[in-house]
Design an enzyme around this catalytic site. Sequence first.
Site: not given
Length: 740
Positions: A269-271, A273
């Site tokens: 995932s992105d930070w 997310a």
Amino acid sequence: MEQNKLQELLLDMSLKEKVGQLVQVSGFYFEEEGVLTGPENTVGFTQEEIDLAGTVLGSIGAERLRMIQKKFMERHPHHIPLIFMLDIINGYRTVFPIPLAQSCSFDPALAKRCASIAAKEAAAAGAHVTFSPMVDVARDARWGRVMESGGEDPFLNGCFARACVEGYQGKKGADGSADLAAKGKIGSCVKHFAAYGAPEAGREYNTVELSERTLRDTYLPPYREAVDAGASMVMASFNTLNRVPSAANKRLMREILRKEMGFGGVTISDWAAFDELMYHGLAGNRKEAAYLAVEAGMDIDMMTSCYSKNLEQLVREGCVDEALLDEAVMRVLELKNALGLFENPFKDADELEEKEILLCDEHRKAARCAAAETFVLLKNEGILPLKREGQKVAFIGPHVENKSIFGVWSMFGREEDTVSIADALRQRGIQTITAKGCAMFDNGRGLEGESGLDIDQMDEKAQRLLEEAVEAAESADAVVLALGEHRLLSGEAASRAQITIPECQRRLLLAVQEVNPNVVVVLFSGRPLDIRELSERAKAVLNVWQPGTEGGNAILDVLYGDTNPSGKLSMSFPWCVGQVPVCYSELSTGRPYMPGRIYKFQSQYLDIPNRPLYPFGFGMSYTDFYISEAVASDSVMTRKKPITVSVTVKNTGNVKGAEVVQLYIRDCVASVARPVRELKGFQKVWLEPGEEREVSFSVTEEMLRFTGADMEYASENGRFCAYVGNSSETQNEVRFELKN
Ligand code: BGC
């Protein structure tokens, strides 16, 4: 480690341990002794969760990472090593130009070189994986992250995506995988899947709504290239895509990425997310978020406690099949294995080597060449190159002394290692007048000692700077004005509604130009800017983006003609912000605009032209090139028999230079409306004065495919136009037909 050993390891792991492999923690959690620290623990991890984590984000430095790894493995029940991941975007300590600039070189080999040096340096400092490249097609210059992309075109982005992956990881071998364990190589995580580059109104983290066809034909191709090139990881984007956030988008992550594209690596995932799934309104709490994410096919949770606190329970309650968890864990273990970490958990982390190779001469040299190749000469009324003798040049502007010119993602680039324009002038012993002229930002931000000044004092100081600049300009034959965006004005969370240079810099331009018309603007930027007025007033404009460690040297190389500029825009410079998103490969409308025709009811603006100020593919040189009429080897091609489209390009000027010969194709009649033209090939050729070369492109059926009315990705028989020239506006046309 053999695959069956990995399987045995997985079987032996407790549920908690398995979940741990999917948890990414920040390097801040590891103090000297490798134990959890209090204040940084905002995510709420317990010591046990940290002790079982699978990967680490954001830590670097051979000594530190060796220490963390050693302590960590000693405590881990199965002694499974961590993977250290972080953002090495445009270089580690030696900083290269920002990715958007690199794509303006139209030279993927350049990006590959930069990525490979970045990998070497980062690997010596202990890194295992980089969150790069970002290959989000970007067409809206208001969006701050255009600086990290390869610009507006899917094909060009794809070429750079492949080059970067190969640069970081090495080329895929016969068995289809890269040797990640090899010295100096790191894993590449392509991002942000998918279509993060199309946020509505260019506003960061905003909604993305795209038709299936646009998604497939415009936004997916670069990710596909990266996956085909063997990228080890894929990062899901923050945005919703047609109402579903990527981290919970099962169709996107499982169907498109895994099944269609055949991606077998690790997703992340992105930070934070997973937490954002609650803000998007898809999950009511973290447990629901964890459920949605794991079902969607997300392997690693970056910086939330969604997985660490809920996944075990979800499995125990029977909500999540343990087999799903096992698959994800296995992928992480396989990546560790591919990196060789079970045999050598420290990989290339080496303090001595770190000292030797970081910023070594060879890397600096590469950075200098790369930077000069990414600059785009937008205008030149014969004033460039500058003369070494007999011309008094004043260097004015807030960027003359600025060393913070490495782009916002370069967390490890240091000002003290960076060559500013002023440094380069001093190094070359060029006697010249320099003046700051104004602050870097409006409202006095960037004025020395600004914090201690009241408004009147700041005004006074600004006035003094301006007067000094005017005086310097008056005394010179020509002025180089170093203007533009500071690196903090682009990047993540740096959308801008007004994409001009700061007003204080504009005032400086006006004042200087009034006393000296011989103005060359060296423009720093992280995005295409609205520079209409600037480019009218200046005699030359050289766009240098954020050029990196050797920026100042590269700028002087080009200004004084040691290097001939050869960059071409990978993203159009709009006429004004009201025109964005503007892109050369737009669809034709039913009322196409015809230049020169005076008619109201056509697709146009009342107050501005349709044409951007500087189009995609445009860029000037200090020499001239002649490109002959395009010739096709046949007027008919078939699925089995491609044709060749060729031109001869000749350097008709007096200095060596490079031209980027570009091939565009238009599908004239199809089952759905098609772009007015699309880039399908390019070749950069360096030619001595008087030298000429034939440049040929093979036009294959594959190049003509698109998502048709029936949603099949295929070509359709019929008429096509090929255009070959030195920008997206070339009219050098040759027609052909595709038949069975
Ligand atoms: C960015 C990613 C980056 C991640 C980790 C996020 O805020 O969107 O591009 O890789 O942080 O640093």
